[in-house]
Design a protein around this motif. Sequence first.
Motif, mmCIF file in Angstrom:
data_model
loop_
_atom_site.group_PDB
_atom_site.id
_atom_site.type_symbol
_atom_site.label_atom_id
_atom_site.label_comp_id
_atom_site.label_asym_id
_atom_site.label_seq_id
_atom_site.Cartn_x
_atom_site.Cartn_y
_atom_site.Cartn_z
ATOM 1 N N PRO A 75 -38.336 -105.122 12.361
ATOM 2 C CA PRO A 75 -37.093 -105.849 12.670
ATOM 3 C C PRO A 75 -36.476 -105.338 13.970
ATOM 4 C CG PRO A 75 -37.129 -105.202 10.352
ATOM 5 C CD PRO A 75 -38.289 -104.506 11.008
ATOM 6 N N THR A 76 -35.968 -106.259 14.769
ATOM 7 C CA THR A 76 -35.312 -105.883 16.017
ATOM 8 C C THR A 76 -33.871 -105.439 15.735
ATOM 9 O OG1 THR A 76 -34.450 -108.098 16.438
ATOM 10 C CG2 THR A 76 -36.686 -107.611 17.242
ATOM 11 N N ALA A 77 -33.235 -104.839 16.731
ATOM 12 C CA ALA A 77 -31.829 -104.431 16.583
ATOM 13 C C ALA A 77 -30.948 -105.635 16.279
ATOM 14 C CB ALA A 77 -31.357 -103.731 17.859
ATOM 15 N N ALA A 78 -31.233 -106.763 16.909
ATOM 16 C CA ALA A 78 -30.455 -107.981 16.662
ATOM 17 C C ALA A 78 -30.636 -108.453 15.224
ATOM 18 C CB ALA A 78 -30.875 -109.066 17.640
ATOM 19 N N GLU A 79 -31.858 -108.416 14.735
ATOM 20 C CA GLU A 79 -32.126 -108.851 13.361
ATOM 21 C C GLU A 79 -31.459 -107.934 12.345
ATOM 22 O OE1 GLU A 79 -36.433 -111.037 14.255
ATOM 23 O OE2 GLU A 79 -36.362 -108.913 13.715
ATOM 24 N N HIS A 80 -31.495 -106.632 12.593
ATOM 25 C CA HIS A 80 -30.799 -105.691 11.707
ATOM 26 C C HIS A 80 -29.309 -106.041 11.619
ATOM 27 C CE1 HIS A 80 -33.648 -102.752 10.327
ATOM 28 N NE2 HIS A 80 -34.055 -102.424 11.535
ATOM 29 N N ALA A 81 -28.704 -106.323 12.778
ATOM 30 C CA ALA A 81 -27.265 -106.598 12.823
ATOM 31 C C ALA A 81 -26.917 -107.882 12.075
ATOM 32 C CB ALA A 81 -26.807 -106.680 14.276
ATOM 33 N N VAL A 82 -27.673 -108.936 12.316
ATOM 34 C CA VAL A 82 -27.414 -110.224 11.666
ATOM 35 C C VAL A 82 -27.612 -110.122 10.161
ATOM 36 C CG1 VAL A 82 -28.305 -112.585 11.414
ATOM 37 C CG2 VAL A 82 -27.922 -111.619 13.690
ATOM 38 N N TYR A 83 -28.686 -109.494 9.771
ATOM 39 C CA TYR A 83 -29.002 -109.361 8.345
ATOM 40 C C TYR A 83 -27.924 -108.562 7.620
ATOM 41 C CZ TYR A 83 -31.840 -108.202 4.207
ATOM 42 O OH TYR A 83 -32.314 -108.046 2.917
ATOM 43 N N ALA A 84 -27.525 -107.435 8.195
ATOM 44 C CA ALA A 84 -26.496 -106.608 7.555
ATOM 45 C C ALA A 84 -25.178 -107.351 7.472
ATOM 46 C CB ALA A 84 -26.320 -105.305 8.329
ATOM 47 N N ALA A 85 -24.777 -108.018 8.551
ATOM 48 C CA ALA A 85 -23.493 -108.713 8.567
ATOM 49 C C ALA A 85 -23.436 -109.827 7.525
ATOM 50 C CB ALA A 85 -23.212 -109.273 9.961
ATOM 51 N N LEU A 86 -24.477 -110.629 7.419
ATOM 52 C CA LEU A 86 -24.436 -111.764 6.491
ATOM 53 C C LEU A 86 -24.561 -111.322 5.029
ATOM 54 C CD1 LEU A 86 -26.407 -114.445 8.529
ATOM 55 C CD2 LEU A 86 -24.004 -114.547 7.819
ATOM 56 N N THR A 87 -25.354 -110.304 4.765
ATOM 57 C CA THR A 87 -25.442 -109.837 3.376
ATOM 58 C C THR A 87 -24.136 -109.159 2.957
ATOM 59 O OG1 THR A 87 -26.586 -107.817 4.114
ATOM 60 C CG2 THR A 87 -27.961 -109.643 3.324
ATOM 61 N N LEU A 88 -23.504 -108.435 3.877
ATOM 62 C CA LEU A 88 -22.224 -107.801 3.564
ATOM 63 C C LEU A 88 -21.114 -108.850 3.440
ATOM 64 C CD1 LEU A 88 -22.456 -104.626 5.815
ATOM 65 C CD2 LEU A 88 -22.437 -104.678 3.307
ATOM 66 N N PHE A 89 -21.190 -109.903 4.225
ATOM 67 C CA PHE A 89 -20.223 -110.993 4.064
ATOM 68 C C PHE A 89 -20.304 -111.583 2.657
ATOM 69 C CE2 PHE A 89 -19.992 -115.665 3.879
ATOM 70 C CZ PHE A 89 -18.600 -115.784 3.893
ATOM 71 N N ALA A 90 -21.516 -111.733 2.143
ATOM 72 C CA ALA A 90 -21.687 -112.280 0.792
ATOM 73 C C ALA A 90 -21.026 -111.385 -0.253
ATOM 74 C CB ALA A 90 -23.175 -112.455 0.484
ATOM 75 N N VAL A 91 -21.088 -110.076 -0.048
ATOM 76 C CA VAL A 91 -20.392 -109.138 -0.937
ATOM 77 C C VAL A 91 -18.881 -109.336 -0.823
ATOM 78 C CG1 VAL A 91 -19.891 -106.694 -1.327
ATOM 79 C CG2 VAL A 91 -22.240 -107.422 -0.887
ATOM 80 N N HIS A 92 -18.407 -109.475 0.397
ATOM 81 C CA HIS A 92 -16.973 -109.576 0.680
ATOM 82 C C HIS A 92 -16.359 -110.857 0.096
ATOM 83 C CE1 HIS A 92 -13.861 -108.523 4.074
ATOM 84 N NE2 HIS A 92 -13.273 -108.721 2.906
ATOM 85 N N GLN A 93 -17.072 -111.975 0.202
ATOM 86 C CA GLN A 93 -16.520 -113.271 -0.212
ATOM 87 C C GLN A 93 -16.607 -113.493 -1.724
ATOM 88 O OE1 GLN A 93 -15.001 -115.487 2.033
ATOM 89 N NE2 GLN A 93 -14.345 -116.520 0.159
ATOM 90 N N GLN A 94 -17.412 -112.711 -2.422
ATOM 91 C CA GLN A 94 -17.645 -112.927 -3.853
ATOM 92 C C GLN A 94 -16.334 -113.057 -4.634
ATOM 93 O OE1 GLN A 94 -19.724 -109.781 -5.879
ATOM 94 N NE2 GLN A 94 -20.291 -111.069 -7.604
ATOM 95 N N SER A 95 -16.242 -114.132 -5.416
ATOM 96 C CA SER A 95 -15.104 -114.424 -6.312
ATOM 97 C C SER A 95 -13.818 -114.790 -5.574
ATOM 98 C CB SER A 95 -14.830 -113.245 -7.258
ATOM 99 O OG SER A 95 -15.970 -112.965 -8.050
ATOM 100 N N HIS A 96 -13.848 -114.870 -4.253
ATOM 101 C CA HIS A 96 -12.657 -115.283 -3.497
ATOM 102 C C HIS A 96 -12.746 -116.780 -3.208
ATOM 103 C CE1 HIS A 96 -10.367 -111.640 -2.757
ATOM 104 N NE2 HIS A 96 -11.495 -110.980 -2.517
ATOM 105 N N ARG A 97 -12.413 -117.600 -4.195
ATOM 106 C CA ARG A 97 -12.425 -119.043 -3.978
ATOM 107 C C ARG A 97 -11.128 -119.516 -3.323
ATOM 108 N NH1 ARG A 97 -16.535 -121.289 -7.272
ATOM 109 N NH2 ARG A 97 -18.115 -119.666 -7.387
#
Length: 209
Positions: A75-97
């Motif tokens: 994985p490139t540095a860019a891919e690491h950043a995108v992957y981490a940000a989007l998976t962490l966003f999914a944690v953050h948004q959970q149950s916040h409708r």
Amino acid sequence: MTDEKATLGERIAEHVGRRASDLQARYRRDDADAVATLAVLRRGVSVPLGRDARLVSLTIAGLYEHPESIRDDEPTAAEHAVYAALTLFAVHQQSHRDAAMHRRDYSFGRSARLLGRHSGARDAVRARFTALATATNWDETVHHARGLIQQMRAHSIPLDYGQFARDLYGLQFAGGADRVRLVWGRHFYREDGPNDEVAATDDSTGGAA
């Protein structure tokens, strides 16, 4: 950073901001596909990029105009950043409708400062924030970021995920890391302003960064 890295950083911010905005808008409408997508992304926080093809599709697909030009099998540095940000966003948004956890202009330093104020645990937040800013490897960086983001979720503190992804990219380079730490520090240690009160109450949707 070089002009090439800066340009890619902006592309990363746009890519992540657009995906986070779309997912959270559909999630808040109880769209079944968005609910399922965020569940898959949350499971990806502890899964290496590349192990699950679905996560590749949901995170880095579309990031590069010419992906065939990437010759490295890791994985490139860019891919690491995108992957981490989007998976962490999914944690953050959970149950916040009823609230948007991706919101423009909430830098990581600003959101961490608001977390310290709203949680009443400024010293503990400062310690985790410092540990993240001085992390010496990628796994440690993601670990500390996840800990703070889980606390932000608990206190409904939003974060600009496009900007965060660009920062995660910058942290992987010597010059870029210095810039990111400087900006985070400025935002974390400044005085609270009256507009910061919207962090816990404003439920407007976030846009692309």
